[in-house]
Design an enzyme around this catalytic site. Structure first.
Site, PDB file in Angstrom:
ATOM      1  N   GLY A   1       0.832  -1.201   0.000  1.00 48.89           N
ATOM      2  CA  GLY A   1       0.000   0.000   0.000  1.00 48.89           C
ATOM      3  C   GLY A   1       0.863   1.246   0.000  1.00 48.89           C
ATOM      4  N   SER A   2       0.304   2.327   0.512  1.00 47.21           N
ATOM      5  CA  SER A   2       0.999   3.620   0.429  1.00 47.21           C
ATOM      6  C   SER A   2       2.038   3.751   1.549  1.00 47.21           C
ATOM      7  CB  SER A   2      -0.022   4.750   0.537  1.00 47.21           C
ATOM      8  OG  SER A   2      -0.699   4.646   1.772  1.00 47.21           O
TER       9      SER A   2
ATOM     10  N   GLY B   1       1.925   2.397   5.438  1.00 50.34           N
ATOM     11  CA  GLY B   1       3.022   1.502   5.842  1.00 50.34           C
ATOM     12  C   GLY B   1       3.695   1.992   7.115  1.00 50.34           C
TER      13      GLY B   1
ATOM     14  N   CYS C   1       2.449   0.779  -8.757  1.00 44.25           N
ATOM     15  CA  CYS C   1       3.572   1.254  -7.948  1.00 44.25           C
ATOM     16  C   CYS C   1       4.837   1.430  -8.770  1.00 44.25           C
ATOM     17  CB  CYS C   1       3.813   0.276  -6.814  1.00 44.25           C
ATOM     18  SG  CYS C   1       4.121  -1.416  -7.383  1.00 44.25           S
TER      19      CYS C   1
ATOM     20  N   GLU D   1       4.071  10.890  -5.591  1.00 41.88           N
ATOM     21  CA  GLU D   1       3.421   9.789  -6.315  1.00 41.88           C
ATOM     22  C   GLU D   1       1.967  10.176  -6.603  1.00 41.88           C
ATOM     23  OE1 GLU D   1       2.374   6.134  -4.233  1.00 41.88           O
ATOM     24  OE2 GLU D   1       3.103   4.958  -5.925  1.00 41.88           O
TER      25      GLU D   1
HETATM   26  P1  NAD Z   1      -3.524   2.388   1.069  1.00 42.97           P
HETATM   27  O1  NAD Z   1      -2.296   2.538   1.879  1.00 42.97           O
HETATM   28  O2  NAD Z   1      -4.546   3.442   1.123  1.00 42.97           O
HETATM   29  O3  NAD Z   1      -4.294   1.025   1.468  1.00 42.97           O
HETATM   30  C1  NAD Z   1      -3.656  -0.222   1.377  1.00 42.97           C
HETATM   31  C2  NAD Z   1      -4.341  -1.214   2.293  1.00 42.97           C
HETATM   32  O4  NAD Z   1      -4.165  -0.807   3.647  1.00 42.97           O
HETATM   33  C3  NAD Z   1      -5.844  -1.318   2.089  1.00 42.97           C
HETATM   34  O5  NAD Z   1      -6.218  -2.669   2.226  1.00 42.97           O
HETATM   35  C4  NAD Z   1      -6.408  -0.475   3.206  1.00 42.97           C
HETATM   36  O6  NAD Z   1      -7.723  -0.831   3.574  1.00 42.97           O
HETATM   37  C5  NAD Z   1      -5.423  -0.789   4.316  1.00 42.97           C
HETATM   38  N1  NAD Z   1      -5.329   0.215   5.366  1.00 42.97           N
HETATM   39  C6  NAD Z   1      -5.552   1.545   5.288  1.00 42.97           C
HETATM   40  N2  NAD Z   1      -5.302   2.135   6.465  1.00 42.97           N
HETATM   41  C7  NAD Z   1      -4.896   1.154   7.310  1.00 42.97           C
HETATM   42  C8  NAD Z   1      -4.496   1.136   8.675  1.00 42.97           C
HETATM   43  N3  NAD Z   1      -4.436   2.251   9.403  1.00 42.97           N
HETATM   44  N4  NAD Z   1      -4.135  -0.043   9.221  1.00 42.97           N
HETATM   45  C9  NAD Z   1      -4.156  -1.182   8.492  1.00 42.97           C
HETATM   46  N5  NAD Z   1      -4.538  -1.227   7.194  1.00 42.97           N
HETATM   47  C10 NAD Z   1      -4.904  -0.072   6.611  1.00 42.97           C
HETATM   48  O7  NAD Z   1      -3.031   2.134  -0.434  1.00 42.97           O
HETATM   49  P2  NAD Z   1      -3.903   1.975  -1.752  1.00 42.97           P
HETATM   50  O8  NAD Z   1      -4.511   3.296  -2.097  1.00 42.97           O
HETATM   51  O9  NAD Z   1      -4.775   0.788  -1.650  1.00 42.97           O
HETATM   52  O10 NAD Z   1      -2.772   1.593  -2.822  1.00 42.97           O
HETATM   53  C11 NAD Z   1      -1.962   2.545  -3.444  1.00 42.97           C
HETATM   54  C12 NAD Z   1      -0.574   2.560  -2.858  1.00 42.97           C
HETATM   55  O11 NAD Z   1      -0.049   1.235  -2.814  1.00 42.97           O
HETATM   56  C13 NAD Z   1       0.394   3.348  -3.727  1.00 42.97           C
HETATM   57  O12 NAD Z   1       1.243   4.112  -2.917  1.00 42.97           O
HETATM   58  C14 NAD Z   1       1.171   2.266  -4.456  1.00 42.97           C
HETATM   59  O13 NAD Z   1       2.446   2.674  -4.909  1.00 42.97           O
HETATM   60  C15 NAD Z   1       1.246   1.198  -3.419  1.00 42.97           C
HETATM   61  N6  NAD Z   1       1.474  -0.134  -4.022  1.00 42.97           N
HETATM   62  C16 NAD Z   1       2.701  -0.707  -3.872  1.00 42.97           C
HETATM   63  C17 NAD Z   1       2.983  -1.930  -4.472  1.00 42.97           C
HETATM   64  C18 NAD Z   1       4.347  -2.567  -4.354  1.00 42.97           C
HETATM   65  O14 NAD Z   1       4.474  -3.757  -4.636  1.00 42.97           O
HETATM   66  N7  NAD Z   1       5.378  -1.830  -3.938  1.00 42.97           N
HETATM   67  C19 NAD Z   1       1.977  -2.589  -5.212  1.00 42.97           C
HETATM   68  C20 NAD Z   1       0.728  -1.968  -5.324  1.00 42.97           C
HETATM   69  C21 NAD Z   1       0.488  -0.735  -4.728  1.00 42.97           C
END
Ligand code: NAD
Length: 505
Positions: A237-238, A242, A297, A397
């Site tokens: 995720g973002s 993270g 990503c 990003e």
């Molecule tokens: P996000 O961080 O908003 O959400 C990712 C996941 O985390 C979702 O399942 C969400 O419900 C969960 N989440 C949100 N807040 C949380 C919390 N406080 N505690 C636990 N879980 C929580 O990201 P997104 O909008 O779904 O995805 C986009 C981001 O992911 C971009 O920054 C992208 O670059 C990154 N990404 C990285 C890769 C990689 O392999 N490096 C692959 C795909 C996406």
């Protein structure tokens, strides 16, 4: 005006109940909370999905914990049989899973079929890798035998991002499972349908409780992160989420092994000797516009082109981009679907406005195309030229259909700019000069660097980034080992002669 087909929605969404999978049962949340599922192509609310409370997450972890010893005892061969069965089920359900991602996420359906096809190498690859797992014998003392073995953590938590829902739902659980862990997975709350459908397939192929699927947003994810029995957590995720997860894991009072796959702002460096047409094709391919609207990503979101070919590059890219057809995601002729949500449309549009405000040249696109459903989240892919590292679109990003082109002529300045961010996921280098290619790949601060290619990664090559982009590497032996704890067994052998005398006298 192309009208969205009613048929795939009726067939794949309206006629189904989407339930979580916990302990081999298909369930709603115990509190009855739900979230609307909105079609990004039309804005229509299609169905609801359950929102798991902390109690539901607790149920899932308990089920996973109960199933783990028998799953571990099956051994790699027994577990591999479940993988084969699951691979067959995925293939049989290819169309359904691809359509669900088109309907729920907005990615073009053809690209989602290709996503499912790519999963085959992971379904085969993990068992093959696990069968080759070995320990070490460490010759540190002649009177002792030291060897290592591996043990699974127990219950693994998996939280995934929204952009490749079925592919993540299929492939991301695999390394934790093949190593004898059981799993609780939470997909993105924005795109959960295909993962909920996968719950039915996991249930057919794996013993109950081995794979548990819960849905919901940040609160559901947080309950998984902080659960005392989840000692190993993998997150995609973002960067912001993270970092929060690392903090919350520590606050829970337990030491957790957390791996993070986060965002990127990836440099594509084009040298003047390279064929301009091929580089333009590479830039478009690398932006993943016709796979997930640039919501990837690893996309080459900073295209750095040498001044000598810059104008020609921009013109040809604009021309090729104008041929992309934006449309409803489950329409077979669509190249670029809608972005995932209204909120994300506003976010990406905000970046397009910021690009103009900061002085970049908007060569084409960036607005809502006509002739499409009024409430769909459509954006004509934007092409910006004259982008500089100080601009917001040059350093943050965007995660959407925006291509940003930078002009460079001094090599060292270009490298400093390419490396000047806190992110370092991927990069690519485009030149026919082998020495320059390898030297530049070495100098770029990124975890995965392509030479004359982009986007493709193959099972077995460690994927992940440097700096704030990642913690750990995926899709490789490194990832498999990250789901195992080391154990050293130390045996005192003592004096061989004295022992023999004692035994035989
Ligand atoms: P996000 O961080 O908003 O959400 C990712 C996941 O985390 C979702 O399942 C969400 O419900 C969960 N989440 C949100 N807040 C949380 C919390 N406080 N505690 C636990 N879980 C929580 O990201 P997104 O909008 O779904 O995805 C986009 C981001 O992911 C971009 O920054 C992208 O670059 C990154 N990404 C990285 C890769 C990689 O392999 N490096 C692959 C795909 C996406």
């Amino acid at each position: 005006m192309p009208t969205p087909e009613a048929d795939p929605i009726t067939r794949y969404v309206s006629e189904h109940d989407f339930k979580m999978t916990i302990g081999g049962k298909f369930v709603d949340g115990r509190d009855g909370e739900v979230r609307d599922v909105v079609d990004p192509s039309t804005g229509a609310t299609l169905t609801t999905i359950p929102v798991a409370s902390a109690r539901d997450v607790g149920d899932a972890v308990t089920a996973a914990r109960a199933a783990q010893p028998a799953w571990e005892a099956l051994g790699v061969s027994g577990r591999s049989e479940c993988f084969s069965h699951f691979a067959d089920l995925v293939q049989e359900n290819r169309e359904r899973l691809a359509m669900l991602d088109a309907i729920d996420c907005g990615n073009p359906v053809g690209a989602m079929r290709a996503d499912i096809d790519q999963c085959a190498s992971y379904l085969d690859g993990w068992p093959a890798l696990a069968k080759g797992l070995t320990g070490d014998v460490i010759p540190s003392s002649p009177d002792h035998l030291h060897y290592t073995s591996h043990r699974p953590f127990g219950v693994v938590g998996r939280i995934t991002a929204f952009n490749h829902p079925a592919m993540f739902g299929i492939t991301r659980p695999l390394p934790s499972l093949i190593t004898g862990n059981t799993l609780v997975m939470k997909p993105s709350d924005e795109t959960s349908l295909s993962t909920l459908a996968l719950g039915e397939l996991f249930d057919q192929a794996f013993p109950p409780g081995v794979v548990n699927i819960v849905t919901g947003g940040p609160a559901t994810g947080d309950a998984l992160v902080t659960h005392p029995d989840v000692k190993r957590l993998a997150f995609t995720g973002s960067v912001g989420t993270g970092l929060r997860i690392q903090g919350r894991g520590a606050e829970s009072g337990y030491v957790k092994q957390i791996s993070l796959e986060l965002g990127g702002k990836n440099a594509m460096v084009v040298f003047p000797d390279y064929d301009v047409d091929l580089a333009v094709d590479g830039a478009l391919f690398g932006m993943n516009l016709n796979v997930c609207q640039g919501q990837a990503c690893g996309s080459n979101s900073r295209v750095m082109v040498h001044a000598r070919i810059y104008d020609e590059f921009v013109n040809r890219l604009a021309d090729k981009l104008s041929r992309y057809r934006v449309g409803v995601a489950y329409d077979e002729s669509t190249d670029v679907g809608p972005v995932v949500s209204k909120a994300h449309w506003n976010r990406v549009s905000g970046y397009i406005e910021a690009g103009v405000e900061d002085g970049a040249t908007l060569v084409r696109g960036g607005d809502r195309p006509g002739g499409l459903p009024e409430f769909g989240n459509f954006l004509e892919p934007a092409l910006f030229a004259d982008v500089t590292p100080k601009m917001r679109i040059g350093r943050e990003e965007i995660f959407g259909p925006v291509v940003s082109i930078f002009r460079w002529d001094d090599y060292d300045t270009m490298l400093a700019d390419a490396n000047g961010l806190d992110l370092g996921l991927t990069a690519s280098v485009w030149t026919n000069d082998l020495a320059i290619a390898h030297r530049t790949a070495d100098a770029l601060d990124a975890g995965y660097v392509w030479i004359n290619d982009s986007t493709r990664h193959f099972f077995g090559t460690p994927f992940g980034g440097s700096k704030n982009s990642s913690l750990g590497r995926e899709e490789s032996k490194d990832e498999m080992l990250s789901y195992l704890e080391y154990k050293v067994v130390h045996t005192r052998l003592g004096d061989a002669k004295a022992s023999l005398n004692r035994l035989l006298s």
